[in-house]
Design a protein around this motif. Sequence first.
Motif, PDB file in Angstrom:
ATOM      1  N   VAL A 169       0.839  -1.203   0.000  1.00  0.00           N
ATOM      2  CA  VAL A 169       0.000   0.000   0.000  1.00  0.00           C
ATOM      3  C   VAL A 169       0.875   1.255   0.000  1.00  0.00           C
ATOM      4  O   VAL A 169       0.516   2.258  -0.625  1.00  0.00           O
ATOM      5  N   MET A 170       2.052   1.184   0.642  1.00  0.00           N
ATOM      6  CA  MET A 170       2.977   2.315   0.561  1.00  0.00           C
ATOM      7  C   MET A 170       3.356   2.553  -0.891  1.00  0.00           C
ATOM      8  O   MET A 170       3.368   3.680  -1.374  1.00  0.00           O
ATOM      9  N   SER A 171       3.631   1.471  -1.606  1.00  0.00           N
ATOM     10  CA  SER A 171       4.081   1.648  -2.994  1.00  0.00           C
ATOM     11  C   SER A 171       2.907   1.943  -3.932  1.00  0.00           C
ATOM     12  O   SER A 171       3.027   2.766  -4.837  1.00  0.00           O
ATOM     13  N   ARG A 172       1.735   1.319  -3.699  1.00  0.00           N
ATOM     14  CA  ARG A 172       0.592   1.571  -4.599  1.00  0.00           C
ATOM     15  C   ARG A 172       0.008   2.963  -4.399  1.00  0.00           C
ATOM     16  O   ARG A 172      -0.305   3.645  -5.366  1.00  0.00           O
ATOM     17  N   ASN A 173      -0.185   3.377  -3.137  1.00  0.00           N
ATOM     18  CA  ASN A 173      -0.886   4.631  -2.863  1.00  0.00           C
ATOM     19  C   ASN A 173       0.045   5.780  -2.477  1.00  0.00           C
ATOM     20  O   ASN A 173      -0.404   6.900  -2.300  1.00  0.00           O
ATOM     21  N   GLY A 174       1.329   5.475  -2.299  1.00  0.00           N
ATOM     22  CA  GLY A 174       2.251   6.519  -1.851  1.00  0.00           C
ATOM     23  C   GLY A 174       1.975   6.953  -0.419  1.00  0.00           C
ATOM     24  O   GLY A 174       2.300   8.074  -0.032  1.00  0.00           O
ATOM     25  N   PHE A 175       1.351   6.074   0.389  1.00  0.00           N
ATOM     26  CA  PHE A 175       1.067   6.397   1.790  1.00  0.00           C
ATOM     27  C   PHE A 175       2.320   6.174   2.632  1.00  0.00           C
ATOM     28  O   PHE A 175       3.204   5.392   2.261  1.00  0.00           O
ATOM     29  N   SER A 176       2.359   6.825   3.802  1.00  0.00           N
ATOM     30  CA  SER A 176       3.432   6.548   4.763  1.00  0.00           C
ATOM     31  C   SER A 176       3.088   5.262   5.509  1.00  0.00           C
ATOM     32  O   SER A 176       1.927   4.819   5.514  1.00  0.00           O
ATOM     33  N   ARG A 177       4.106   4.707   6.147  1.00  0.00           N
ATOM     34  CA  ARG A 177       3.912   3.512   6.958  1.00  0.00           C
ATOM     35  C   ARG A 177       2.819   3.743   8.016  1.00  0.00           C
ATOM     36  O   ARG A 177       1.946   2.893   8.230  1.00  0.00           O
ATOM     37  N   GLU A 178       2.839   4.921   8.632  1.00  0.00           N
ATOM     38  CA  GLU A 178       1.868   5.254   9.684  1.00  0.00           C
ATOM     39  C   GLU A 178       0.447   5.304   9.111  1.00  0.00           C
ATOM     40  O   GLU A 178      -0.501   4.839   9.752  1.00  0.00           O
ATOM     41  N   GLN A 179       0.313   5.870   7.920  1.00  0.00           N
ATOM     42  CA  GLN A 179      -1.018   5.948   7.302  1.00  0.00           C
ATOM     43  C   GLN A 179      -1.579   4.550   7.047  1.00  0.00           C
ATOM     44  O   GLN A 179      -2.742   4.280   7.305  1.00  0.00           O
ATOM     45  N   VAL A 180      -0.708   3.665   6.544  1.00  0.00           N
ATOM     46  CA  VAL A 180      -1.180   2.301   6.258  1.00  0.00           C
ATOM     47  C   VAL A 180      -1.540   1.604   7.565  1.00  0.00           C
ATOM     48  O   VAL A 180      -2.588   0.946   7.666  1.00  0.00           O
TER      49      VAL A 180
END
Length: 204
Positions: free
Chosen positions: A141-152
């Motif tokens: 999800v970090m790589s697909r959505n560009g989210f931070s670890r904390e967001q995921v």
Amino acid sequence: MFVVGLTGGIGSGKSTVAELFVARGVPLVDTDMIAHRITAPGGLAMPHIAAEFGAEFVNADGSLDRTRMRTLAFSDETARKRLEGITHPLIRAETEREEREARGPYVIVVVPLLVESGAWKDRANRVLTVDCSVDTQIARVMSRNGFSREQVLAIIARQATREARLAAADDVIVNDDTPLEELEAQVDAHHQAYLSLAKGETES
Ligand code: ADP
């Protein structure tokens, strides 16, 4: 129609697996897409949302102001329940309509929150869980959505646990460091099983 409920945490690979069933000629109903459609311009939920929450939650084009609603729903549990009181019955009715209209040996219904929303377990003939480790979910999800670890992690914390999803499953697809051919082989095996279960159901 024989219904297979497909679930899994964010980034587990539900969409990837769903597409493999579609490639085998199985019709797909996606409850996320339905949820989105009923709050799009002219969507079935919009008159109810406007009446319940006010016109300020409706964009100029008639769609839901998602940012505003998300802010409210996260901070106010009652508001979230009121919103779900509008959307859940509509999602359910639309899902059932699409299931009825689907043409194929059986139907796959993708329900990301199947385990969280208890009613689903009784509606599906089989529950198929796509399983992977939390570390894999985070990386994808970090790589697909560009989210931070904390967001995921925050999203994962709001979903059912891996254990709860496995406990609810009749069938499991393992999708960790799984090469596509292995994923396809698992889908093939379940597809064959669902074909015969669905056949048994129509004959009985
Ligand atoms: P979900 O629908 O459960 O959120 P997706 O099917 O979108 O998950 O998968 C999340 C991301 O991980 C996507 O970018 C997808 O291409 C990738 N992915 C899924 N399964 C695998 C796999 N076995 N190997 C490599 N990448 C994968």
